[in-house]
Motif scaffolding. Structure first.
Motif, short mmCIF file in Angstrom:
data_model
loop_
_atom_site.label_atom_id
_atom_site.label_comp_id
_atom_site.label_asym_id
_atom_site.label_seq_id
_atom_site.Cartn_x
_atom_site.Cartn_y
_atom_site.Cartn_z
N GLU A 37 0.82 -1.21 0.00
CA GLU A 37 0.00 0.00 0.00
C GLU A 37 0.85 1.26 0.00
OE1 GLU A 37 -2.96 0.07 3.09
OE2 GLU A 37 -3.69 -1.93 2.53
N ASP A 38 2.03 1.19 0.60
CA ASP A 38 2.90 2.37 0.63
C ASP A 38 3.88 2.39 -0.55
OD1 ASP A 38 4.22 0.23 1.72
OD2 ASP A 38 5.07 1.32 3.41
N MET A 39 3.49 1.71 -1.64
CA MET A 39 4.22 1.77 -2.92
C MET A 39 5.64 1.21 -2.86
SD MET A 39 1.85 2.70 -4.84
CE MET A 39 2.52 3.10 -6.44
N VAL A 40 5.81 0.12 -2.13
CA VAL A 40 7.06 -0.62 -2.14
C VAL A 40 6.82 -1.88 -2.98
CG1 VAL A 40 8.76 -1.90 -0.77
CG2 VAL A 40 7.80 0.24 0.11
N LEU A 41 7.62 -2.05 -4.00
CA LEU A 41 7.49 -3.21 -4.88
C LEU A 41 8.38 -4.33 -4.38
CD1 LEU A 41 6.34 -4.43 -7.51
CD2 LEU A 41 8.35 -3.51 -8.68
N ARG A 42 7.77 -5.49 -4.12
CA ARG A 42 8.55 -6.64 -3.65
C ARG A 42 8.69 -7.62 -4.81
NH1 ARG A 42 6.42 -7.14 2.41
NH2 ARG A 42 8.27 -6.16 3.25
N LEU A 43 9.93 -8.03 -5.04
CA LEU A 43 10.25 -8.93 -6.14
C LEU A 43 10.97 -10.15 -5.62
CD1 LEU A 43 11.76 -6.30 -8.59
CD2 LEU A 43 9.45 -7.23 -8.65
N GLU A 44 10.91 -11.20 -6.42
CA GLU A 44 11.71 -12.39 -6.15
C GLU A 44 12.66 -12.57 -7.32
OE1 GLU A 44 11.25 -17.13 -5.14
OE2 GLU A 44 9.56 -16.07 -6.02
N LEU A 45 13.94 -12.63 -7.00
CA LEU A 45 14.92 -12.91 -8.05
C LEU A 45 15.00 -14.42 -8.19
CD1 LEU A 45 17.67 -10.33 -7.05
CD2 LEU A 45 16.04 -10.15 -8.92
N THR A 46 14.94 -14.90 -9.42
CA THR A 46 14.89 -16.34 -9.65
C THR A 46 16.09 -16.80 -10.49
OG1 THR A 46 13.53 -16.04 -11.62
CG2 THR A 46 12.37 -16.36 -9.54
N GLY A 47 16.26 -18.11 -10.56
CA GLY A 47 17.36 -18.67 -11.34
C GLY A 47 18.70 -18.26 -10.76
N ALA A 48 19.65 -17.96 -11.63
CA ALA A 48 21.00 -17.60 -11.19
C ALA A 48 21.00 -16.34 -10.34
CB ALA A 48 21.91 -17.43 -12.40
N CYS A 49 20.01 -15.46 -10.56
CA CYS A 49 19.97 -14.19 -9.82
C CYS A 49 19.75 -14.39 -8.32
CB CYS A 49 18.88 -13.27 -10.37
SG CYS A 49 19.25 -12.62 -12.00
N SER A 50 19.10 -15.48 -7.95
CA SER A 50 18.78 -15.67 -6.53
C SER A 50 20.01 -15.96 -5.69
CB SER A 50 17.75 -16.79 -6.35
OG SER A 50 18.28 -18.01 -6.81
N SER A 51 21.06 -16.48 -6.29
CA SER A 51 22.26 -16.83 -5.52
C SER A 51 23.50 -16.03 -5.93
CB SER A 51 22.55 -18.33 -5.68
OG SER A 51 22.73 -18.63 -7.05
N CYS A 52 23.34 -15.12 -6.86
CA CYS A 52 24.48 -14.34 -7.34
C CYS A 52 24.89 -13.29 -6.32
CB CYS A 52 24.12 -13.67 -8.66
SG CYS A 52 25.39 -12.54 -9.26
N PRO A 53 26.19 -13.21 -6.01
CA PRO A 53 26.63 -12.20 -5.04
C PRO A 53 26.42 -10.76 -5.54
CG PRO A 53 28.50 -13.39 -5.96
CD PRO A 53 27.26 -14.07 -6.45
N MET A 54 26.26 -10.59 -6.84
CA MET A 54 26.04 -9.26 -7.41
C MET A 54 24.56 -8.89 -7.45
SD MET A 54 29.04 -8.20 -7.99
CE MET A 54 28.89 -6.82 -9.10
N SER A 55 23.69 -9.78 -7.00
CA SER A 55 22.25 -9.55 -7.18
C SER A 55 21.74 -8.31 -6.44
CB SER A 55 21.44 -10.78 -6.80
OG SER A 55 21.70 -11.15 -5.48
N THR A 56 22.34 -7.97 -5.31
CA THR A 56 21.92 -6.76 -4.60
C THR A 56 22.19 -5.53 -5.46
OG1 THR A 56 22.45 -7.80 -2.50
CG2 THR A 56 22.15 -5.44 -2.46
N MET A 57 23.36 -5.51 -6.09
CA MET A 57 23.70 -4.40 -6.97
C MET A 57 22.81 -4.40 -8.22
SD MET A 57 27.47 -3.32 -8.21
CE MET A 57 27.47 -4.06 -9.83
N THR A 58 22.57 -5.57 -8.76
CA THR A 58 21.68 -5.69 -9.92
C THR A 58 20.31 -5.14 -9.59
OG1 THR A 58 22.83 -7.67 -10.69
CG2 THR A 58 20.60 -7.32 -11.53
N LEU A 59 19.81 -5.49 -8.42
CA LEU A 59 18.49 -5.04 -8.01
C LEU A 59 18.46 -3.52 -7.91
CD1 LEU A 59 15.64 -5.94 -6.94
CD2 LEU A 59 16.58 -5.42 -4.68
N LYS A 60 19.42 -2.95 -7.22
CA LYS A 60 19.43 -1.50 -7.00
C LYS A 60 19.71 -0.74 -8.30
CE LYS A 60 18.31 -1.07 -2.81
NZ LYS A 60 16.92 -0.71 -2.67
N ALA A 61 20.78 -1.11 -8.98
CA ALA A 61 21.21 -0.33 -10.15
C ALA A 61 20.35 -0.59 -11.38
CB ALA A 61 22.67 -0.64 -10.46
N GLY A 62 19.93 -1.83 -11.54
CA GLY A 62 19.19 -2.17 -12.75
C GLY A 62 17.69 -2.18 -12.58
N VAL A 63 17.22 -3.07 -11.74
CA VAL A 63 15.79 -3.28 -11.59
C VAL A 63 15.10 -2.06 -10.99
CG1 VAL A 63 14.00 -4.75 -10.58
CG2 VAL A 63 16.15 -5.76 -11.38
#
Length: 80
Positions: free
Chosen positions: A32-58
């Protein structure tokens, strides 16, 4: 256009990059407060760079397409 359609459209713009690395992203919910929750799947779920991918890309792609969304969170990424 409905909010969910806008979200999917924004995600579609970056999916090819995620898929190139064997991953993807799935919408879990928009709070309700406009926070989008996502699930990273496949290789993205265990990639150490996924936090950066989420912030910078997604999150960047989502906020550019839908300024009303204030934050993007991944439910399954361990923040280092």
């Amino acid at each position: 256009m409905e909010m969910n359609d806008k979200i999917e459209q924004a995600l579609d713009s970056i999916r090819p990059y995620l898929e190139a690395d064997g991953g993807n992203v799935r919408v879990v919910e928009l709070t309700e407060d406009m926070v989008l929750r996502l699930e990273l799947t496949g290789a993205c779920s265990s990639c150490p760079m996924s936090t950066m991918t989420l912030k910078a890309g997604v999150e960047e792609a989502i906020k550019r397409a839908i300024p009303e969304i204030i934050r993007v969170e991944a439910i399954n990424v361990a923040v280092a």
